[in-house]
Design a protein around this motif. Structure first.
Motif, PDB file in Angstrom:
ATOM      1  N   PRO A  55       0.765  -1.389   0.250  1.00 38.31           N
ATOM      2  CA  PRO A  55       0.101   0.147   0.027  1.00 38.31           C
ATOM      3  C   PRO A  55       0.739   1.156  -0.064  1.00 38.31           C
ATOM      4  O   PRO A  55       0.198   2.423  -0.106  1.00 38.31           O
ATOM      5  CB  PRO A  55      -0.804  -0.127   1.243  1.00 38.31           C
ATOM      6  CG  PRO A  55      -0.810  -1.456   1.648  1.00 38.31           C
ATOM      7  CD  PRO A  55       0.554  -1.932   1.082  1.00 38.31           C
ATOM      8  N   GLN A  56       2.135   1.224   0.182  1.00 34.42           N
ATOM      9  CA  GLN A  56       2.908   2.500   0.094  1.00 34.42           C
ATOM     10  C   GLN A  56       2.867   3.303   1.172  1.00 34.42           C
ATOM     11  O   GLN A  56       2.688   4.518   1.376  1.00 34.42           O
ATOM     12  CB  GLN A  56       2.952   3.122  -1.220  1.00 34.42           C
ATOM     13  CG  GLN A  56       3.295   2.527  -2.545  1.00 34.42           C
ATOM     14  CD  GLN A  56       4.902   2.193  -2.596  1.00 34.42           C
ATOM     15  OE1 GLN A  56       5.462   2.923  -1.968  1.00 34.42           O
ATOM     16  NE2 GLN A  56       5.496   1.744  -3.675  1.00 34.42           N
ATOM     17  N   ILE A  57       2.723   2.882   2.449  1.00 42.27           N
ATOM     18  CA  ILE A  57       2.880   3.554   3.688  1.00 42.27           C
ATOM     19  C   ILE A  57       4.072   3.799   4.174  1.00 42.27           C
ATOM     20  O   ILE A  57       4.305   5.002   4.652  1.00 42.27           O
ATOM     21  CB  ILE A  57       1.888   2.659   4.802  1.00 42.27           C
ATOM     22  CG1 ILE A  57       0.612   2.245   4.463  1.00 42.27           C
ATOM     23  CG2 ILE A  57       2.220   3.386   6.008  1.00 42.27           C
ATOM     24  CD1 ILE A  57      -0.308   3.661   4.296  1.00 42.27           C
ATOM     25  N   ASP A  58       4.940   2.810   3.790  1.00 45.23           N
ATOM     26  CA  ASP A  58       6.406   3.053   4.418  1.00 45.23           C
ATOM     27  C   ASP A  58       7.623   2.808   3.163  1.00 45.23           C
ATOM     28  O   ASP A  58       8.472   1.872   3.416  1.00 45.23           O
ATOM     29  CB  ASP A  58       6.774   2.270   5.494  1.00 45.23           C
ATOM     30  CG  ASP A  58       8.130   2.499   6.085  1.00 45.23           C
ATOM     31  OD1 ASP A  58       8.618   3.612   6.160  1.00 45.23           O
ATOM     32  OD2 ASP A  58       8.542   1.597   6.852  1.00 45.23           O
ATOM     33  N   ASN A  59       7.321   3.439   2.006  1.00 46.61           N
ATOM     34  CA  ASN A  59       8.275   3.327   1.035  1.00 46.61           C
ATOM     35  C   ASN A  59       8.765   2.016   0.477  1.00 46.61           C
ATOM     36  O   ASN A  59      10.004   1.804   0.109  1.00 46.61           O
ATOM     37  CB  ASN A  59       9.524   4.291   1.445  1.00 46.61           C
ATOM     38  CG  ASN A  59       9.411   5.445   1.604  1.00 46.61           C
ATOM     39  OD1 ASN A  59       8.568   6.163   0.846  1.00 46.61           O
ATOM     40  ND2 ASN A  59       9.510   6.237   2.646  1.00 46.61           N
ATOM     41  N   GLY A  60       7.628   0.854   0.797  1.00 42.93           N
ATOM     42  CA  GLY A  60       8.173  -0.296   0.095  1.00 42.93           C
ATOM     43  C   GLY A  60       8.022  -1.412   1.308  1.00 42.93           C
ATOM     44  O   GLY A  60       8.157  -2.579   0.999  1.00 42.93           O
ATOM     45  N   SER A 104       2.416   5.118  20.568  1.00 41.54           N
ATOM     46  CA  SER A 104       2.360   3.988  21.045  1.00 41.54           C
ATOM     47  C   SER A 104       2.746   2.585  20.093  1.00 41.54           C
ATOM     48  O   SER A 104       2.411   3.041  18.925  1.00 41.54           O
ATOM     49  CB  SER A 104       1.193   3.681  21.966  1.00 41.54           C
ATOM     50  OG  SER A 104       1.131   2.283  22.348  1.00 41.54           O
ATOM     51  N   VAL A 105       3.220   1.820  20.636  1.00 39.88           N
ATOM     52  CA  VAL A 105       3.440   0.596  19.600  1.00 39.88           C
ATOM     53  C   VAL A 105       2.333  -0.494  19.772  1.00 39.88           C
ATOM     54  O   VAL A 105       2.175  -1.322  18.881  1.00 39.88           O
ATOM     55  CB  VAL A 105       4.459  -0.390  20.132  1.00 39.88           C
ATOM     56  CG1 VAL A 105       5.922   0.292  20.324  1.00 39.88           C
ATOM     57  CG2 VAL A 105       4.207  -0.861  21.530  1.00 39.88           C
ATOM     58  N   TRP A 106       1.084   0.083  20.443  1.00 41.40           N
ATOM     59  CA  TRP A 106      -0.201  -0.565  20.480  1.00 41.40           C
ATOM     60  C   TRP A 106      -1.176   0.106  19.751  1.00 41.40           C
ATOM     61  O   TRP A 106      -1.546   1.181  19.863  1.00 41.40           O
ATOM     62  CB  TRP A 106      -0.374  -1.015  22.027  1.00 41.40           C
ATOM     63  CG  TRP A 106       0.564  -1.623  22.968  1.00 41.40           C
ATOM     64  CD1 TRP A 106       1.345  -0.967  23.609  1.00 41.40           C
ATOM     65  CD2 TRP A 106       0.987  -3.177  22.798  1.00 41.40           C
ATOM     66  NE1 TRP A 106       2.281  -2.038  24.135  1.00 41.40           N
ATOM     67  CE2 TRP A 106       1.957  -3.164  23.395  1.00 41.40           C
ATOM     68  CE3 TRP A 106       0.417  -3.976  22.141  1.00 41.40           C
ATOM     69  CZ2 TRP A 106       2.491  -4.592  23.754  1.00 41.40           C
ATOM     70  CZ3 TRP A 106       0.734  -5.434  22.177  1.00 41.40           C
ATOM     71  CH2 TRP A 106       1.978  -5.644  23.193  1.00 41.40           C
ATOM     72  N   GLU A 107      -1.854  -0.710  18.981  1.00 43.26           N
ATOM     73  CA  GLU A 107      -3.126  -0.270  18.393  1.00 43.26           C
ATOM     74  C   GLU A 107      -4.321  -1.120  18.779  1.00 43.26           C
ATOM     75  O   GLU A 107      -4.308  -2.378  18.607  1.00 43.26           O
ATOM     76  CB  GLU A 107      -3.130  -0.149  16.771  1.00 43.26           C
ATOM     77  CG  GLU A 107      -4.179   0.285  16.036  1.00 43.26           C
ATOM     78  CD  GLU A 107      -4.304   1.903  16.187  1.00 43.26           C
ATOM     79  OE1 GLU A 107      -5.367   2.331  15.811  1.00 43.26           O
ATOM     80  OE2 GLU A 107      -3.333   2.472  16.797  1.00 43.26           O
ATOM     81  N   LEU A 142       5.949  -1.978  15.855  1.00 48.30           N
ATOM     82  CA  LEU A 142       7.012  -1.277  16.173  1.00 48.30           C
ATOM     83  C   LEU A 142       7.093  -0.025  15.222  1.00 48.30           C
ATOM     84  O   LEU A 142       7.680   1.116  15.524  1.00 48.30           O
ATOM     85  CB  LEU A 142       8.245  -2.258  16.114  1.00 48.30           C
ATOM     86  CG  LEU A 142       9.751  -1.787  16.777  1.00 48.30           C
ATOM     87  CD1 LEU A 142       9.494  -1.578  18.243  1.00 48.30           C
ATOM     88  CD2 LEU A 142      10.541  -2.862  16.554  1.00 48.30           C
ATOM     89  N   PHE A 143       6.384  -0.139  14.134  1.00 51.51           N
ATOM     90  CA  PHE A 143       6.585   0.860  13.077  1.00 51.51           C
ATOM     91  C   PHE A 143       5.205   1.462  13.176  1.00 51.51           C
ATOM     92  O   PHE A 143       4.514   1.785  13.907  1.00 51.51           O
ATOM     93  CB  PHE A 143       7.530   0.233  11.710  1.00 51.51           C
ATOM     94  CG  PHE A 143       8.742   0.052  11.844  1.00 51.51           C
ATOM     95  CD1 PHE A 143       9.745   0.828  11.955  1.00 51.51           C
ATOM     96  CD2 PHE A 143       8.952  -1.567  12.109  1.00 51.51           C
ATOM     97  CE1 PHE A 143      11.226   0.357  11.992  1.00 51.51           C
ATOM     98  CE2 PHE A 143      10.165  -1.777  12.533  1.00 51.51           C
ATOM     99  CZ  PHE A 143      11.321  -0.901  12.185  1.00 51.51           C
TER     100      PHE A 143
END
Length: 215
Positions: A57-62, A148-151, A163-164
């Protein structure tokens, strides 16, 4: 003692999206890499590290991959990859891919299945925790992307770990099925002729225990 090839490799990192566009859509593509192999060879490069070209989906450049087995249409297709590998090898150039081990995209079928409930067989592919005191996050760990790392999952009211970005849930590497699934992905691309992998975020796949770190 004979050295392994990677000990003497001269690498060129290629970020395909901005490398070379051959179809005029403003986005670099796999054919663009293939078309520059002679130049790459001429400057002494013998190994190309290609940033992720899988469906995403291209959220983080690949690095938010939703299908590890398919090439994203913006870059080309599997035939283009096979041609690239063949032409590179003709020139004694090796090709390595980024292998994203720590997480998937939230759009990946594994995570979409995991969201269906605690009893789903893919639930344990990811890291889940119950809420802390007063319904808060399980602990105060911070994401590399901020917050946060939690969703929170609205259906189960549990939290998943990222973590990201929140759209990049971490895989649970304590699950043997996850280990096997990721190894199968590596084997598939090796069968296509890939010479190796750069292991993305490898140091993060082992997580500290939460048992003593909850609120």
């Amino acid at each position: 003692m004979q050295k392994n090839w990677w000990q003497e490799a001269i690498f060129c990192q290629v970020y395909p999206k901005s490398f070379k566009d051959t179809n005029g859509d403003g986005i670099g593509d796999i054919k663009g890499i293939t078309s520059t192999l002679d130049y790459i060879k001429s400057i002494g490069i013998n190994t190309i590290w290609i940033n992720p070209i899988f469906v995403l989906p291209q959220i983080d450049n690949g690095y938010d991959i939703s299908n590890f087995y398919a090439i994203d249409d913006i870059f080309g297709n599997i035939d283009d990859v096979e041609t690239l590998i063949e032409e590179a090898h003709k020139r004694e150039i090796k090709i390595i891919f980024d292998l994203v081990l720590n997480h998937t995209s939230s759009k990946h079928p594994w995570f979409q299945e995991a969201l269906k409930g605690k009893d789903n067989i893919y639930r344990d592919y990811y890291i889940w925790e119950d809420a802390g005191i007063n319904g808060e996050e399980p602990n105060n760990w911070a994401s590399f992307f901020g917050g946060s790392v939690w969703e929170k999952d609205k259906l189960s009211h549990q939290y998943y770990f990222h973590l990201f970005d929140k759209e990049m849930p971490d895989l649970n590497w304590e699950n043997l099925e996850v280990q096997k699934a990721m190894l199968d992905i590596a084997k598939y691309w090796i069968s296509k002729g890939i010479d190796g992998f750069r292991l993305d975020a490898f140091i993060h796949i082992a997580k500290a225990s939460l048992s003593e770190l909850r609120f």
